[in-house]
Design an enzyme around this catalytic site. Sequence first.
Site, PDB file in Angstrom:
ATOM      1  N   PRO A  19       1.041  -0.980  -0.549  1.00  0.00           N
ATOM      2  CA  PRO A  19       0.325   0.499   0.330  1.00  0.00           C
ATOM      3  C   PRO A  19       0.796   1.175  -0.260  1.00  0.00           C
ATOM      4  O   PRO A  19       0.676   2.206   0.122  1.00  0.00           O
ATOM      5  CB  PRO A  19      -0.826   0.167   1.454  1.00  0.00           C
ATOM      6  CG  PRO A  19      -0.816  -1.661   1.404  1.00  0.00           C
ATOM      7  CD  PRO A  19       0.150  -1.885   1.179  1.00  0.00           C
ATOM      8  N   TYR A  20       2.285   1.126   0.852  1.00  0.00           N
ATOM      9  CA  TYR A  20       2.614   2.780   0.516  1.00  0.00           C
ATOM     10  C   TYR A  20       3.375   3.099  -0.403  1.00  0.00           C
ATOM     11  O   TYR A  20       3.035   4.442  -0.864  1.00  0.00           O
ATOM     12  CB  TYR A  20       3.637   2.341   1.556  1.00  0.00           C
ATOM     13  CG  TYR A  20       4.853   3.911   1.990  1.00  0.00           C
ATOM     14  CD1 TYR A  20       4.426   5.283   2.869  1.00  0.00           C
ATOM     15  CD2 TYR A  20       6.318   3.481   0.749  1.00  0.00           C
ATOM     16  CE1 TYR A  20       5.207   5.976   2.157  1.00  0.00           C
ATOM     17  CE2 TYR A  20       7.188   5.070   0.703  1.00  0.00           C
ATOM     18  CZ  TYR A  20       6.567   5.541   1.639  1.00  0.00           C
ATOM     19  OH  TYR A  20       7.318   6.974   1.272  1.00  0.00           O
ATOM     20  N   LYS A  21       4.060   2.161  -1.360  1.00  0.00           N
ATOM     21  CA  LYS A  21       4.053   2.607  -2.940  1.00  0.00           C
ATOM     22  C   LYS A  21       2.970   2.544  -3.419  1.00  0.00           C
ATOM     23  O   LYS A  21       3.246   3.903  -4.298  1.00  0.00           O
ATOM     24  CB  LYS A  21       4.498   1.430  -3.626  1.00  0.00           C
ATOM     25  CG  LYS A  21       6.840   0.863  -2.513  1.00  0.00           C
ATOM     26  CD  LYS A  21       7.406   0.018  -2.882  1.00  0.00           C
ATOM     27  CE  LYS A  21       8.135   0.336  -4.516  1.00  0.00           C
ATOM     28  NZ  LYS A  21       9.125  -0.081  -4.516  1.00  0.00           N
TER      29      LYS A  21
END
Length: 334
Positions: free
Chosen positions: A140-142
């Site tokens: 999710p972060y990237k």
Amino acid sequence: MEAFITGGSGFVGSHVARLLVERGAHVRCLVRPTSPVSELRALGVQLFQGDVRDGRSVRRAMAGAEAVFHCAADYRLYARHPDEIYRTNVEGTNNVLQAAFELGVPRVVHTSSVATLAPAGDGAPVDESARGSLRDMVGPYKRSKLLAERLVEGWAARGLPVVIVSPATPVGEGDAKPTPTGQVIVDFLNGRMPAYVDTGLNLIDVRDVAEGHLLAAERGRVGATYILGNVNLTLLQVLEIVGDLAGRRAPRLRLPHWVPLTLAHLEAPLARLRGRSPRIPLDGVRMSKRKMFFDPAKAVRELGVPQSRVEPALDRAVSWFVTRHLASPQRASC
């Protein structure tokens, strides 16, 4: 200059705030009720309570700013509720850019990440042209940072004078959370890294990253992206440098990637059951399969971003972690 910062209590944002104050700017920061603000207060920064997810609080704090530095991000390689990451990194970014557009802010600098780039399969350094796609993004972060970056490009096309900076791996003092890389240093200093994996990353002094933000505001081309990086090192090389600085021995055992990957798969359900973050985030292990090496030549050439030696920055990081009691000052055996 009247400058507005989101994420001013974070690792990069706090250094941007400090540098702006040193250069004579009047700085205001949007901070959440739970944000640590003692250092910002000591700098004389004007604080506005709010959240990037709340567009009204963003607009209220930003009004009158001549430059906006959007440094806020939810940087986690594990989240029990991944939608929280998207709300901050994607919706929050859109709120900041929309407010800047409507208020007619003369210059906006958006802090993206090299995480949005697609690393080369052979480990060769890549530049800003290595644009990633959602299928290239791990976790999710990237994915959220890539979606946010595409939003920025859309606002630039509409006429918002925004520049994108993509820090590689900043190191130095003030990494309070700490970041995933900072946690690796802390674990090593505390004797919790008996082995390493064959991966690599690009390090840069966090003070140079702050300088890069100000240079982007001054000299950056609207809509352009600049990698803020410096030296490419393997993880073992980083641990050897930190070991030399701290009087510790770097690990000698190299693990094949399937070992931490298996451990991460086994730990993930237990971490969810106990309501805590895993010590070995699955997304972090997946990312480590490729060397994340980058070429910062464009930022050096067009902006003049400094390329300070990273050893002093790592030394400041070690001292900061020890004085904050996050890392042991005692010699550890690995």
